[in-house]
Design an enzyme around this catalytic site. Sequence first.
Site, mmCIF file in Angstrom:
data_model
loop_
_atom_site.group_PDB
_atom_site.id
_atom_site.type_symbol
_atom_site.label_atom_id
_atom_site.label_comp_id
_atom_site.label_asym_id
_atom_site.label_seq_id
_atom_site.Cartn_x
_atom_site.Cartn_y
_atom_site.Cartn_z
ATOM 1 N N ASN A 266 0.851 -1.188 0.000
ATOM 2 C CA ASN A 266 0.000 0.000 0.000
ATOM 3 C C ASN A 266 0.893 1.247 0.000
ATOM 4 O O ASN A 266 1.726 1.407 0.901
ATOM 5 C CB ASN A 266 -0.898 -0.038 1.249
ATOM 6 C CG ASN A 266 -1.840 1.139 1.313
ATOM 7 O OD1 ASN A 266 -1.432 2.273 1.101
ATOM 8 N ND2 ASN A 266 -3.095 0.888 1.621
ATOM 9 N N HIS B 191 0.935 6.107 2.057
ATOM 10 C CA HIS B 191 1.702 7.008 2.923
ATOM 11 C C HIS B 191 2.813 7.746 2.189
ATOM 12 O O HIS B 191 3.333 8.741 2.689
ATOM 13 C CB HIS B 191 2.210 6.260 4.156
ATOM 14 C CG HIS B 191 1.053 5.839 5.016
ATOM 15 N ND1 HIS B 191 0.191 6.753 5.570
ATOM 16 C CD2 HIS B 191 0.579 4.627 5.347
ATOM 17 C CE1 HIS B 191 -0.746 6.110 6.241
ATOM 18 N NE2 HIS B 191 -0.545 4.813 6.117
ATOM 19 N N HIS C 254 -5.629 3.660 -1.553
ATOM 20 C CA HIS C 254 -6.980 3.936 -1.057
ATOM 21 C C HIS C 254 -7.361 5.345 -1.497
ATOM 22 O O HIS C 254 -6.742 6.317 -1.060
ATOM 23 C CB HIS C 254 -6.970 3.825 0.477
ATOM 24 C CG HIS C 254 -8.316 3.946 1.120
ATOM 25 N ND1 HIS C 254 -8.527 3.654 2.451
ATOM 26 C CD2 HIS C 254 -9.525 4.326 0.636
ATOM 27 C CE1 HIS C 254 -9.795 3.846 2.753
ATOM 28 N NE2 HIS C 254 -10.420 4.273 1.674
ATOM 29 N N ARG D 187 -9.460 7.887 -0.730
ATOM 30 C CA ARG D 187 -10.399 8.237 0.341
ATOM 31 C C ARG D 187 -11.324 9.350 -0.106
ATOM 32 O O ARG D 187 -10.992 10.157 -0.981
ATOM 33 C CB ARG D 187 -9.621 8.665 1.594
ATOM 34 C CG ARG D 187 -8.862 7.519 2.259
ATOM 35 C CD ARG D 187 -8.338 7.950 3.614
ATOM 36 N NE ARG D 187 -9.405 8.122 4.571
ATOM 37 C CZ ARG D 187 -9.766 7.228 5.493
ATOM 38 N NH1 ARG D 187 -9.113 6.088 5.597
ATOM 39 N NH2 ARG D 187 -10.752 7.466 6.312
ATOM 40 N N ARG E 73 -7.256 12.637 1.253
ATOM 41 C CA ARG E 73 -6.176 13.136 2.120
ATOM 42 C C ARG E 73 -4.792 12.691 1.661
ATOM 43 O O ARG E 73 -3.807 13.294 1.990
ATOM 44 C CB ARG E 73 -6.409 12.721 3.571
ATOM 45 C CG ARG E 73 -6.238 11.247 3.826
ATOM 46 C CD ARG E 73 -6.280 10.929 5.303
ATOM 47 N NE ARG E 73 -7.613 11.018 5.849
ATOM 48 C CZ ARG E 73 -8.040 10.287 6.896
ATOM 49 N NH1 ARG E 73 -7.214 9.456 7.478
ATOM 50 N NH2 ARG E 73 -9.266 10.383 7.341
ATOM 51 N N GLU F 224 -8.497 0.351 -2.935
ATOM 52 C CA GLU F 224 -9.377 0.338 -1.753
ATOM 53 C C GLU F 224 -10.303 1.529 -1.851
ATOM 54 O O GLU F 224 -9.864 2.635 -2.172
ATOM 55 C CB GLU F 224 -8.549 0.531 -0.490
ATOM 56 C CG GLU F 224 -7.911 -0.678 0.046
ATOM 57 C CD GLU F 224 -7.157 -0.296 1.317
ATOM 58 O OE1 GLU F 224 -7.633 0.555 2.078
ATOM 59 O OE2 GLU F 224 -6.078 -0.836 1.500
ATOM 60 N N THR G 71 -8.498 2.849 8.246
ATOM 61 C CA THR G 71 -9.715 2.050 8.249
ATOM 62 C C THR G 71 -9.803 1.277 9.563
ATOM 63 O O THR G 71 -8.905 0.503 9.883
ATOM 64 C CB THR G 71 -9.697 1.055 7.060
ATOM 65 O OG1 THR G 71 -9.294 1.772 5.910
ATOM 66 C CG2 THR G 71 -11.049 0.433 6.846
ATOM 67 N N GLU H 210 -10.945 -9.761 2.195
ATOM 68 C CA GLU H 210 -9.687 -9.447 2.881
ATOM 69 C C GLU H 210 -10.004 -9.423 4.366
ATOM 70 O O GLU H 210 -10.841 -8.640 4.819
ATOM 71 C CB GLU H 210 -9.128 -8.097 2.428
ATOM 72 C CG GLU H 210 -7.831 -7.764 3.170
ATOM 73 C CD GLU H 210 -7.137 -6.496 2.678
ATOM 74 O OE1 GLU H 210 -7.335 -6.119 1.506
ATOM 75 O OE2 GLU H 210 -6.412 -5.894 3.478
ATOM 76 N N HIS I 264 -3.834 -5.189 7.489
ATOM 77 C CA HIS I 264 -4.024 -4.103 8.451
ATOM 78 C C HIS I 264 -3.173 -4.324 9.683
ATOM 79 O O HIS I 264 -3.369 -5.291 10.404
ATOM 80 C CB HIS I 264 -5.490 -3.920 8.883
ATOM 81 C CG HIS I 264 -5.778 -2.479 9.208
ATOM 82 N ND1 HIS I 264 -5.364 -1.893 10.373
ATOM 83 C CD2 HIS I 264 -6.385 -1.508 8.487
ATOM 84 C CE1 HIS I 264 -5.716 -0.625 10.355
ATOM 85 N NE2 HIS I 264 -6.329 -0.349 9.228
#
Length: 248
Positions: free
Chosen positions: A6, A9, A42, A44, A48, A69, A100, A150, A190
Site C-alpha cells: 500500500n 503514505h 486507497h 479516500r 487526504r 481500496e 480504516t 480481505e 491491516h
Amino acid sequence: MRLGVNVDHVATVRQARRGRLPDPVEAARLCERAGAQGIVCHLREDRRHIQEDDVKRLRKTLTTRLNLEMSIARDVVRAALAIQPHQVTLVPERRQELTTEGGLDVVRARRSLAPLIRSFQRQQITVSLFVDPVPTQLKAAQDVGAAMVELHTGRYANAGSRAERVRALDALRRAAQASRAFGLSVAAGHGLDYHNVSAVARLPELEELNIGFSIISRALFVGLEQAVREMVERMHRRPSHVFQHQAA
Ligand code: PXP
C-alpha cells in the site's frame, strides 16, 4: 503468498506540501522491482493522500496488479469504474478515522452491495470485501457475489497480550478456512509488520497480504526496495515463538 504494498503514505508525505514529490507511482515501481506482486492504494473520500490522478497513473504504469481500496461513496465508485483497476477492495470509511478501523458490515449493507458488485464484475474488475474475521460476514460476502474477502488483521496486530493474540490468530485461521469453504479467495491485512507477519503468512488458505504502514516506515531507514525485500523474506520465515500458535 502474494504481497500487495500500500503506497498511500508516500502520498501522505507529498500532500504535506501539496507538491509533486514523493511520487507514489514511482514508489510503486520500486515496490514491484523489489518483489511486490501488487500495489494497493486507497482513494479516500476526503482525498487526504491518494488523488484520482495517482490512481490513473498507477493503472497505466503498473506491471503487476492495482488493487484500489474504496468506500461505496458515489463519486469514488464513479472514478473506479472509469479507471478500471484490476481489483477493488470495498472498505468502510469514516472521515475522522486515522485509518480504516473496522471491517465492512456486509450483512447490513447486503442490498446496496449486491448491485454495486455486479457493476464492477461487468467490467471484469475483481471485487474483494474487507471484513472482520466473523463467519456471518463471510457468508454474506458469498451471498452478495464477492469473489474475495480481505480479513481484517487489526485485532491480531494490536493484541495487548499473548492470549489475545492467540485468540485473534485462531479467529483468522477459522475465517480463512470458512472463506475457502464458501468459495471465496482470501487476503488479509491491516497493522501487519516485520514481527507479526510470519504467523499470518503461514495460514495456508491466505493468498495475499496487503501491507502499507510498516513497509513505508522502514523504507525511511533502509530504502523502499530493501524494505519490501525484507517483508517478502519475513513472510516466508518461521514465526518467532511469541507469534506462534500451538492450537489445532
Ligand atoms: N488493507 C486494508 C483494507 C486497509 O484499509 C489498509 C490500510 O490502508 C491496509 C490493508 C494496510 O494496512 P497497514 O497500512 O496497517 O499495513
